[in-house]
Scaffold this active site. Structure first.
Site, PDB file in Angstrom:
ATOM      1  N   HIS A 144       0.842  -1.205   0.000  1.00 28.31           N
ATOM      2  CA  HIS A 144       0.000   0.000   0.000  1.00 28.31           C
ATOM      3  C   HIS A 144       0.874   1.251   0.000  1.00 28.31           C
ATOM      4  O   HIS A 144       0.698   2.146  -0.844  1.00 28.31           O
ATOM      5  CB  HIS A 144      -0.908  -0.010   1.232  1.00 28.31           C
ATOM      6  CG  HIS A 144      -1.770   1.206   1.373  1.00 28.31           C
ATOM      7  ND1 HIS A 144      -3.091   1.239   0.992  1.00 28.31           N
ATOM      8  CD2 HIS A 144      -1.493   2.451   1.845  1.00 28.31           C
ATOM      9  CE1 HIS A 144      -3.589   2.446   1.222  1.00 28.31           C
ATOM     10  NE2 HIS A 144      -2.635   3.200   1.748  1.00 28.31           N
ATOM     11  N   GLU A 145       1.800   1.326   0.947  1.00 26.54           N
ATOM     12  CA  GLU A 145       2.639   2.518   1.034  1.00 26.54           C
ATOM     13  C   GLU A 145       3.562   2.640  -0.177  1.00 26.54           C
ATOM     14  O   GLU A 145       3.865   3.743  -0.622  1.00 26.54           O
ATOM     15  CB  GLU A 145       3.447   2.516   2.341  1.00 26.54           C
ATOM     16  CG  GLU A 145       2.602   2.568   3.602  1.00 26.54           C
ATOM     17  CD  GLU A 145       1.608   3.713   3.623  1.00 26.54           C
ATOM     18  OE1 GLU A 145       1.857   4.755   2.972  1.00 26.54           O
ATOM     19  OE2 GLU A 145       0.552   3.584   4.278  1.00 26.54           O
ATOM     20  N   HIS A 159       1.688   4.362  -2.864  1.00 26.21           N
ATOM     21  CA  HIS A 159       1.805   5.817  -2.704  1.00 26.21           C
ATOM     22  C   HIS A 159       3.175   6.280  -3.189  1.00 26.21           C
ATOM     23  O   HIS A 159       3.305   7.316  -3.847  1.00 26.21           O
ATOM     24  CB  HIS A 159       1.669   6.203  -1.230  1.00 26.21           C
ATOM     25  CG  HIS A 159       0.274   6.253  -0.713  1.00 26.21           C
ATOM     26  ND1 HIS A 159      -0.739   6.949  -1.337  1.00 26.21           N
ATOM     27  CD2 HIS A 159      -0.286   5.715   0.415  1.00 26.21           C
ATOM     28  CE1 HIS A 159      -1.856   6.843  -0.624  1.00 26.21           C
ATOM     29  NE2 HIS A 159      -1.603   6.092   0.437  1.00 26.21           N
ATOM     30  N   HIS A 164       3.373   6.652  -6.805  1.00 28.48           N
ATOM     31  CA  HIS A 164       2.645   7.859  -7.217  1.00 28.48           C
ATOM     32  C   HIS A 164       3.589   9.067  -7.186  1.00 28.48           C
ATOM     33  O   HIS A 164       3.537   9.949  -8.051  1.00 28.48           O
ATOM     34  CB  HIS A 164       1.448   8.068  -6.289  1.00 28.48           C
ATOM     35  CG  HIS A 164       0.345   8.883  -6.869  1.00 28.48           C
ATOM     36  ND1 HIS A 164      -0.766   9.236  -6.145  1.00 28.48           N
ATOM     37  CD2 HIS A 164       0.165   9.438  -8.090  1.00 28.48           C
ATOM     38  CE1 HIS A 164      -1.580   9.966  -6.899  1.00 28.48           C
ATOM     39  NE2 HIS A 164      -1.031  10.104  -8.088  1.00 28.48           N
TER      40      HIS A 164
END
Length: 696
Positions: free
Chosen positions: A480-481, A484, A487
């Site tokens: 998940h991190e 990010h 991104h």
């Protein structure tokens, strides 16, 4: 101001490393040279520089145009961005009492610096003139987006208010800055103060990997040779799953859910009451009936009604599933001869037993195959296969703690793309949770500036040189991190305000939650889930059982999340006067939605840093679920292509989602990637909530 802070401000330290050009690889922060006393002088200089830059724009005698107003604003504040990024990284990931004291001062100074800028009538007049004539300016699509976002940001900050309203808004912002900082400091204080020592007799049911992590946590606190449970989620939740000592589960659970709510110096109840009242007042000054209405106007959801509609649609099947599971857990207790009602500190323990029975799977069986290094390797490999990135570890980059690791990221042509910092282990100096941030954002306004991206987690460290072993939830958090992080790393925009994660809150979780899907794919696990001692791959039988068990306990997981999101929404839609007694408000709202007594909120209000340590997720905690509608639907594009690394789909994902930052409208970006709007049922399907409870 304390004498320490006064001295820090007045000392003009000519060798302040924050005010020099950094002679380090990729101009990265020289952390070993930076001390707490360097920050206030650096902030003073940064505030002064930025104020002068803004004043030059405000008083520019030439006719406003995009270059002398919007671009000039984008170029302003470089030193402030540089100093702030380093400071807030340390405050969150490696704080100490000196930094926390400075943080209290800086939060107030920051509000006092930004208030007159964001409410500057002359500056706003220049921006509004450009905004009114935007169709005639010949702007690129990214420039048009930047102009719209700049206008919106100033307008929503109160730049159009009269002088009396601006004065009051400034006072509110200053007070909210103080309260948000105090909230996070209180939470960290309660988390640092508590631990539970585990003697030999207290370890019944705990797997060896947990005991090793508990010993490492004790060593981190200077208690070598002992084993402790801390208030890090990565410590408490596995303890609640495994410990057969019910009274110790109760003790750990109550301490975890009481953070910020102990009637001590760290109590957050009064702060919450004041924060909510001030937010309501600020929203009304800006012409909105509630803070939620104000906040959600500038989001994908647009209205509180749209948010409530999504949450309630998910709540009903999730609650039904949770109640069916509750009955099954209570039956299991009775079957074992237990003469007690299921309590919140029992749920995870008996859910694990039920999962072993129904799916023949428990977390302890798979953890030896999920070592931290292997899961980092898996996350990197998926990024290589999807986006052509490569990662090589660098040991010459300065870091803020010896545990931090750094990788250089190259694109498919071998060109430098980013640096990626990974800070993975829990420690007392780090706030709880997991997050992505940056030390420098990507931009191309003045040269090709590569980003410095950070992932911070709170995994348990292996003891005695053993690797850190992750639970399936931990492994998902890592992906998940890293989503990010991608991104931020893949960002390819011109203007810094639009870089990376500078998007709506209910869109920002799409790249991160979408990336989680690859972590649980059989072909990824077959390659990277290897036993930490033998190197043997994850057996097919265990892999099948893991996949079969993924939807187990989703009623519980969904209920604890959605209830927190609904509480957040109610705090910010009801009058602030309704929540003067925070505990009573919490009880009443949970009773109203029919919250099962055996499940607790994922975040009780007094520890809900997402919405009270600053306002980034205030009225916005729903965003994870709003994004999940998109991520569940988006991964379907790869499934429909018959290849989870399909090059054509991956290119659209890169171009439309990961690299475009905030340079386009998020709804347009999603439709460009998927070819249509997302289908809401994809979320319920992924969580296994479309079937009846009996079928689960």
């Amino acid at each position: 101001m304390s004498e320490t802070l006064e001295n820090a401000v007045t000392s003009q330290a000519p060798e302040n490393p924050l005010l020099k050009a950094w002679q380090t690889p990729f101009q990265t922060p020289p952390f070993a040279e930076i001390a707490p006393e360097h920050f206030l002088p650096a902030f003073e200089q940064a505030f002064a520089d930025h104020a002068a830059e803004v004043a030059a724009i405000e008083h520019d005698p030439s006719t406003p145009d995009f270059a002398n107003t919007i671009t000039a604003l984008e170029r302003s504040g470089k030193l402030l961005s540089k100093v702030s990024a380093v400071f807030y990284d340390l405050v969150s990931a490696d704080s100490n009492p000196a930094l926390l004291e400075i943080d209290t001062e800086v939060s107030l100074r920051m509000a006092r610096h930004w208030n007159p800028i964001m409410m500057n009538a002359v500056l706003f007049g220049r921006i509004a003139m450009l905004h009114d004539n935007r169709a005639t300016l010949g702007l690129t699509s990214e420039q048009m987006r930047l102009l719209e976002r700049t206008y919106t940001r100033f307008h929503r900050s109160g730049a159009g208010l009269d002088d009396a309203a601006k004065k009051r808004m400034a006072e509110i912002n200053e007070r909210l800055a103080h309260l948000g900082t105090a909230f996070s400091h209180h939470l960290l204080g309660d988390e640092q103060d508590w631990f539970m020592e585990l003697g030999e007799a207290d370890r019944d049911g705990l797997p060896d990997s947990f005991v090793a992590a508990a010993k490492a946590a004790a060593e981190e606190r200077g208690m070598a040779g002992k084993a402790i449970v801390t208030l890090s989620r990565s410590s408490v939740e596995p303890f609640l799953k495994s410990s057969s000592r019910r009274e110790l589960r109760e003790k750990a659970f109550k301490a975890f859910t009481a953070r910020g709510d102990n009637n001590n110096a760290n109590d957050n109840n009064a702060s919450i009451v004041e924060i909510l009242a001030l937010r309501e007042e600020s929203a009304r000054l800006l012409g909105f009936p509630t803070f939620a209405a104000y906040r959600l106007e500038d989001s994908m959801a647009k209205t509180p009604e749209a948010v409530r509609g999504l949450l309630e649609r998910v709540w009903k099947p999730a609650r039904a599933r949770a109640l069916a599971d509750r009955d099954a857990l209570q039956a299991l207790i009775a079957e074992e001869g237990g003469n007690f009602a299921l309590a919140p500190w029992d749920w995870r323990y008996y859910a694990e037993k039920l999962r072993q029975r129904r799916a023949n799977f428990d977390d302890a069986a798979i953890k030896p195959y999920l070592s931290l290094d292997h899961m980092i390797g898996a996350a990197f490999d998926c990024a290589t296969r999807l986006f052509g990135l490569s990662f090589s570890e660098r040991r010459d980059i300065p870091v803020w703690h010896p545990d931090v690791r750094v990788w250089e990221v190259l694109d498919s042509t071998g060109r430098h793309k980013a640096l990626f910092y990974g800070d993975y282990f829990a420690r007392p100096s780090k706030r709880s949770g997991a997050w992505m941030t940056s030390l420098r954002d990507q931009q191309k306004l003045d040269g090709d500036i590569a980003p410095l991206i950070i992932n911070v987690c709170n995994f348990s460290k292996g003891a005695d040189g053993q690797p850190s072993l992750l639970s399936p939830d931990d492994a998902r958090t890592l992906f998940h991190e890293f989503g990010h992080g991608l991104h931020g790393m893949l960002s390819d925009v011109t203007y810094p305000s639009l870089a990376g994660t500078s998007v709506f809150t209910d869109f920002v979780e799409l790249p991160s939650q979408l990336y989680e899907h690859w972590q649980e794919q059989p072909q990824v696990l077959r390659e990277f889930a290897r036993h930490y001692e033998t190197g043997e791959p994850l057996p097919d039988d265990l892999l099948k059982r893991f996949i079969a068990a993924r939807k187990f306990n989703q009623g519980f997981a969904t209920v604890e999340f959605v209830s927190s999101a609904l509480i957040d929404l109610e705090f910010h839609t009801q009058p602030a006067s309704a929540s003067r007694d925070v505990r009573a408000f919490e009880r009443n709202e949970l009773e109203k939605i029919g919250m099962p007594a055996e499940i607790s909120l994922r975040h009780r209000p007094q520890q809900f840093g997402h919405i009270f340590s600053g306002d980034h997720y205030a009225s916005g905690y729903y965003s994870y679920m709003w994004s999940e509608v998109m991520d569940a639907d988006a991964f379907g594009a790869f499934e429909e292509a018959g290849n989870i690394f399909d090059p054509a789909v991956a290119k659209r994902l890169h171009d439309d989602i990961y690299s475009s930052g905030g340079s386009r409208d998020p709804e347009e970006a999603y439709i460009a990637f998927r070819g249509r709007e997302p289908e809401a049922d994809a979320l319920l399907r992924r969580r296994g909530l479309l079937e009846t409870p009996e079928a689960a």
